[in-house]
Motif scaffolding. Sequence first.
Motif, PDB file in Angstrom:
ATOM      1  N   ASP A 165       0.998  -1.288   0.113  1.00  0.00           N
ATOM      2  CA  ASP A 165      -0.058  -0.066   0.109  1.00  0.00           C
ATOM      3  C   ASP A 165       0.945   1.111   0.078  1.00  0.00           C
ATOM      4  OD1 ASP A 165      -2.461  -1.595   0.367  1.00  0.00           O
ATOM      5  OD2 ASP A 165      -2.139  -1.646   2.134  1.00  0.00           O
ATOM      6  N   LEU A 166       0.409   2.308  -0.445  1.00  0.00           N
ATOM      7  CA  LEU A 166       0.997   3.358  -0.301  1.00  0.00           C
ATOM      8  C   LEU A 166       0.234   4.429   0.645  1.00  0.00           C
ATOM      9  CD1 LEU A 166       1.516   4.412  -4.071  1.00  0.00           C
ATOM     10  CD2 LEU A 166       3.069   3.621  -2.646  1.00  0.00           C
ATOM     11  N   TYR A 167       1.064   5.128   1.341  1.00  0.00           N
ATOM     12  CA  TYR A 167       0.673   5.907   2.504  1.00  0.00           C
ATOM     13  C   TYR A 167       1.084   7.570   2.370  1.00  0.00           C
ATOM     14  CZ  TYR A 167      -0.520   1.371   4.628  1.00  0.00           C
ATOM     15  OH  TYR A 167      -1.269   0.280   4.387  1.00  0.00           O
ATOM     16  N   GLN A 190       2.294   7.310  11.693  1.00  0.00           N
ATOM     17  CA  GLN A 190       1.293   6.566  12.642  1.00  0.00           C
ATOM     18  C   GLN A 190       1.505   4.962  12.381  1.00  0.00           C
ATOM     19  OE1 GLN A 190      -0.445   8.073  14.907  1.00  0.00           O
ATOM     20  NE2 GLN A 190      -0.896   6.298  15.703  1.00  0.00           N
ATOM     21  N   ILE A 191       1.591   4.555  11.280  1.00  0.00           N
ATOM     22  CA  ILE A 191       1.632   2.782  11.085  1.00  0.00           C
ATOM     23  C   ILE A 191       3.145   2.476  11.753  1.00  0.00           C
ATOM     24  CG2 ILE A 191       1.913   1.162   9.351  1.00  0.00           C
ATOM     25  CD1 ILE A 191       0.103   2.945   7.667  1.00  0.00           C
ATOM     26  N   LEU A 192       4.082   3.426  11.620  1.00  0.00           N
ATOM     27  CA  LEU A 192       5.501   2.883  12.065  1.00  0.00           C
ATOM     28  C   LEU A 192       5.458   2.980  13.759  1.00  0.00           C
ATOM     29  CD1 LEU A 192       8.041   4.000   9.410  1.00  0.00           C
ATOM     30  CD2 LEU A 192       7.388   1.872  10.041  1.00  0.00           C
ATOM     31  N   LYS A 193       4.689   3.878  14.145  1.00  0.00           N
ATOM     32  CA  LYS A 193       4.654   4.048  15.615  1.00  0.00           C
ATOM     33  C   LYS A 193       3.911   3.093  16.134  1.00  0.00           C
ATOM     34  CE  LYS A 193       2.651   7.152  18.951  1.00  0.00           C
ATOM     35  NZ  LYS A 193       2.088   8.685  19.392  1.00  0.00           N
ATOM     36  N   ASN A 194       2.931   2.554  15.690  1.00  0.00           N
ATOM     37  CA  ASN A 194       1.916   1.415  16.055  1.00  0.00           C
ATOM     38  C   ASN A 194       2.770   0.243  16.067  1.00  0.00           C
ATOM     39  OD1 ASN A 194      -0.123   3.353  16.598  1.00  0.00           O
ATOM     40  ND2 ASN A 194      -1.196   2.628  14.505  1.00  0.00           N
ATOM     41  N   PHE A 195       3.522   0.063  14.845  1.00  0.00           N
ATOM     42  CA  PHE A 195       4.096  -1.442  14.726  1.00  0.00           C
ATOM     43  C   PHE A 195       5.175  -1.211  15.879  1.00  0.00           C
ATOM     44  CE2 PHE A 195       8.003  -3.505  13.392  1.00  0.00           C
ATOM     45  CZ  PHE A 195       7.302  -4.738  12.821  1.00  0.00           C
ATOM     46  N   PHE A 196       6.286  -0.431  16.112  1.00  0.00           N
ATOM     47  CA  PHE A 196       7.169  -0.390  17.013  1.00  0.00           C
ATOM     48  C   PHE A 196       6.568  -0.358  18.447  1.00  0.00           C
ATOM     49  CE2 PHE A 196       9.788   0.814  13.543  1.00  0.00           C
ATOM     50  CZ  PHE A 196      10.518  -0.158  13.473  1.00  0.00           C
ATOM     51  N   SER A 197       5.444   0.270  18.702  1.00  0.00           N
ATOM     52  CA  SER A 197       4.483   0.078  19.917  1.00  0.00           C
ATOM     53  C   SER A 197       4.334  -1.444  20.316  1.00  0.00           C
ATOM     54  CB  SER A 197       3.525   0.779  20.176  1.00  0.00           C
ATOM     55  OG  SER A 197       3.951   2.244  20.133  1.00  0.00           O
ATOM     56  N   ALA A 198       3.963  -2.195  19.351  1.00  0.00           N
ATOM     57  CA  ALA A 198       3.484  -3.523  19.400  1.00  0.00           C
ATOM     58  C   ALA A 198       4.759  -4.704  19.445  1.00  0.00           C
ATOM     59  CB  ALA A 198       2.448  -3.980  18.345  1.00  0.00           C
ATOM     60  N   SER A 257      10.441   3.928  -0.360  1.00  0.00           N
ATOM     61  CA  SER A 257       9.794   2.629   0.036  1.00  0.00           C
ATOM     62  C   SER A 257      10.489   2.015   1.399  1.00  0.00           C
ATOM     63  CB  SER A 257       9.718   1.780  -0.904  1.00  0.00           C
ATOM     64  OG  SER A 257      10.854   1.008  -1.159  1.00  0.00           O
ATOM     65  N   LEU A 258       9.609   1.391   2.226  1.00  0.00           N
ATOM     66  CA  LEU A 258      10.128   0.960   3.468  1.00  0.00           C
ATOM     67  C   LEU A 258       9.132  -0.361   3.396  1.00  0.00           C
ATOM     68  CD1 LEU A 258      11.576   0.725   6.198  1.00  0.00           C
ATOM     69  CD2 LEU A 258       9.908   1.929   6.993  1.00  0.00           C
ATOM     70  N   THR A 259       9.884  -1.443   3.703  1.00  0.00           N
ATOM     71  CA  THR A 259       9.260  -2.809   3.849  1.00  0.00           C
ATOM     72  C   THR A 259       9.591  -3.638   5.123  1.00  0.00           C
ATOM     73  OG1 THR A 259       8.709  -2.977   1.394  1.00  0.00           O
ATOM     74  CG2 THR A 259       8.236  -4.853   2.837  1.00  0.00           C
ATOM     75  N   ILE A 260       8.823  -3.845   6.100  1.00  0.00           N
ATOM     76  CA  ILE A 260       8.992  -4.719   7.160  1.00  0.00           C
ATOM     77  C   ILE A 260       8.177  -6.066   7.066  1.00  0.00           C
ATOM     78  CG2 ILE A 260       9.010  -5.041   9.668  1.00  0.00           C
ATOM     79  CD1 ILE A 260       9.108  -1.882   9.583  1.00  0.00           C
ATOM     80  N   SER A 261       8.807  -7.111   7.185  1.00  0.00           N
ATOM     81  CA  SER A 261       8.068  -8.330   6.793  1.00  0.00           C
ATOM     82  C   SER A 261       8.670  -9.517   7.693  1.00  0.00           C
ATOM     83  CB  SER A 261       8.046  -8.921   5.297  1.00  0.00           C
ATOM     84  OG  SER A 261       9.380  -8.969   4.681  1.00  0.00           O
ATOM     85  N   PRO A 262       7.904 -10.460   8.094  1.00  0.00           N
ATOM     86  CA  PRO A 262       8.141 -11.412   9.077  1.00  0.00           C
ATOM     87  C   PRO A 262       9.332 -12.162   8.063  1.00  0.00           C
ATOM     88  CG  PRO A 262       5.969 -11.603   8.986  1.00  0.00           C
ATOM     89  CD  PRO A 262       6.350 -10.494   7.992  1.00  0.00           C
TER      90      PRO A 262
END
Length: 72
Positions: free
Chosen positions: A2-4, A11-19, A66-71
């Motif tokens: 997706d593009l943001y 906000q998405i990165l903040k939520n990811f790193f909080s979790a 672009s930035l991708t974080i994947s398992p």
Amino acid sequence: EDLYSKSQAEQILKNFFSAHKPSDFQIVHKGKSGQSEYFIGELIADKKYKVTLNSKSAGGAKRITSLTISPD
């Protein structure tokens, strides 16, 4: 996939790193072609993640394209 907007991405990165609290990060590969650079890294948090970041220099400033974080 997706593009943001900048604010949405923040906000998405903040939520990811909080979790997923990071405990370690290492760059495993990097490269450059013209004004573009990329980095591939390994992020250790609750599990291992592959991080890919692409950036481009324009007008004296670097911008993340672009930035991708994947398992892993």
